[in-house]
Design an enzyme around this catalytic site. Structure first.
Site, PDB file in Angstrom:
ATOM      1  N   GLU A 289      39.682  46.291  35.141  1.00  0.00           N
ATOM      2  CA  GLU A 289      38.491  47.063  34.717  1.00  0.00           C
ATOM      3  C   GLU A 289      37.218  46.885  35.576  1.00  0.00           C
ATOM      4  OE1 GLU A 289      37.594  42.993  33.646  1.00  0.00           O
ATOM      5  OE2 GLU A 289      39.314  44.033  33.427  1.00  0.00           O
TER       6      GLU A 289
ATOM      7  N   CYS B   5      45.658  39.440  32.330  1.00  0.00           N
ATOM      8  CA  CYS B   5      45.425  38.153  32.393  1.00  0.00           C
ATOM      9  C   CYS B   5      46.048  37.349  31.346  1.00  0.00           C
ATOM     10  CB  CYS B   5      43.637  38.213  32.174  1.00  0.00           C
ATOM     11  SG  CYS B   5      43.035  36.756  32.880  1.00  0.00           S
TER      12      CYS B   5
ATOM     13  N   HIS C 221      41.881  41.639  36.844  1.00  0.00           N
ATOM     14  CA  HIS C 221      41.165  42.538  35.932  1.00  0.00           C
ATOM     15  C   HIS C 221      40.998  43.963  36.334  1.00  0.00           C
ATOM     16  CE1 HIS C 221      39.697  39.307  33.126  1.00  0.00           C
ATOM     17  NE2 HIS C 221      40.153  38.604  33.979  1.00  0.00           N
TER      18      HIS C 221
END
Length: 388
Positions: A364, A272, A362
């Site tokens: 995660e 990001c 992202h």
């Protein structure tokens, strides 16, 4: 000054900087707030969205009509607090229903002083932002509101996101360690992990170091002000640059630190905001997107494998790098590794002569799909290769 709206029908008004207004009811805290109006297309994961530091100084419009159904729990926050400046929903849940719920969403927003508005036609508002672009906005709630001219003037006096330097406002105050997780699911004693990573916190989400810890990595999370010397003081096998809010054009310190890492040839991974920092470090420019990418259903192609991933996004700026060729940089050859299939925005960078890569989204997956989890394994592979 804010107060709770629980059980009330306090009037509220949303005012965009171009003069468009939407009337509804107060949701969360009663008061006044300003920020950049953006929309998120995720149908779930609102608790992770609210606590994502990348949303600092933004008023988030939820495109999903029903929000708050599962309430708020104490396990899913991605940081120490709610970061959004304001929250806009159409039909808030009257009663949350989930076995992990501890309180309602409006109660949580009120407790943290977050001003919101409900009863708004969020579809019309989203279409307006898609046509006109993200812009400054104000939410005003209470039983005695100013006239629309006064509210519009206040919105236009609020700071813009372009040129905003916000990482220092969301980063950790002190360094801390997230221990590696062993095969038995227990934390590995500090100093005995498979790898050590220095993570520069530009607005990091809690799940990110956890994903690395699951892979046997001991993560030292450092403030955004950390110097190159402080990064290397932890003896890292790799260096990570996190997500975060604001305009990457203002992040000169982070760019300088990243260049120091690139010069040393240490394996590097950025996501990001970290992707934008890598872009700047390599000599590319950055620019503001018209309305950005936010949500958990954005299609991205990994150009290395040709595979298409459904990914979680939250960014209003992007890297200006050529899609059709390999670029020469001060650190060797670089190429665009990932691209958004909706609009051809650069979604990842990869150095061909040094162990460094980044993505704009992202991996995660908090909240969101797990298609991009392999990127953490790719980071591990870089560190294994460097050690070998």
């Amino acid at each position: 000054m804010t107060t709770s709206t629980r059980g009330t029908r306090v009037p509220a008004v949303l005012v965009l900087e171009d003069g468009r207004t939407f009337r509804g009811r107060a949701y969360g805290a009663v008061g006044t707030t300003f920020g950049e109006a953006v929309f998120s297309t995720g149908m779930t994961g609102y608790q992770e969205t609210l606590t994502d530091p990348s949303y600092h100084r933004q008023v988030v419009v939820m495109t999903a009509p029903h929000v708050g159904n599962t309430g708020v729990n104490d396990e899913d926050p991605e940081s120490r607090r709610v970061w959004v400046s304001g929250y806009v929903v159409r039909d808030p849940a009257r009663v949350p229903s989930n076995w992990r719920s501890r309180r309602s969403l409006d109660e949580e927003l009120a407790a943290q002083g977050v001003v919101g508005i409900s009863g708004v036609d969020t579809r019309a508002l989203t279409r307006h932002l898609r046509e006109r672009g993200a812009m400054r906005v104000g939410i005003f709630s209470g039983n005695a509101l100013p006239d629309e001219g006064t509210m519009l003037a206040e919105v236009r006096q609020a700071p813009e996101m372009k040129g905003a330097d916000l990482a220092a406002e969301v980063t950790t105050g002190e360094a801390y360690v997230v221990p590696a997780i062993g095969p038995d699911g227990e934390a590995v004693p500090v100093g005995t992990a498979r790898f050590t990573v220095a993570a520069v916190d530009l607005g990091i989400k809690g799940m990110t170091p956890h994903r690395m810890a699951e892979r046997g990595i001991e993560v030292h999370v450092l403030p955004a002000t950390a110097t190159v010397e402080e990064v290397y003081a932890v003896g890292p096998d790799g260096v990570f640059f996190s997500n975060g809010p604001g305009d990457p054009a203002t992040a000169d310190h982070a760019v300088s630190v990243m260049r120091g890492v690139l010069e040393r040839g240490t394996p590097l991974f950025g996501i990001c905001f970290g992707n934008q920092i890598l872009g700047r470090a390599l000599g590319f420019g950055t620019y503001k997107l018209k309305y950005g990418h936010r949500g958990i259903n954005q299609p991205v192609q990994d150009r290395t494998t040709g595979r298409v991933e459904v990914t979680a996004h939250n960014h209003g700026f992007a890297v200006d790098a050529p899609l059709d060729r390999v670029s020469d940089t001060p650190y060797g050859r670089a190429e665009v590794s990932h691209v958004c299939l909706n609009d051809d925005v650069v979604e990842g960078l990869r150095l061909l002569d040094r162990p460094a890569f980044s993505v704009q989204y992202h991996p995660e997956a908090a909240a969101g799909p797990h298609d991009a989890a392999y990127l953490f394994d790719r980071f591990v592979s870089l560190m294994e290769g460097q050690r070998a």
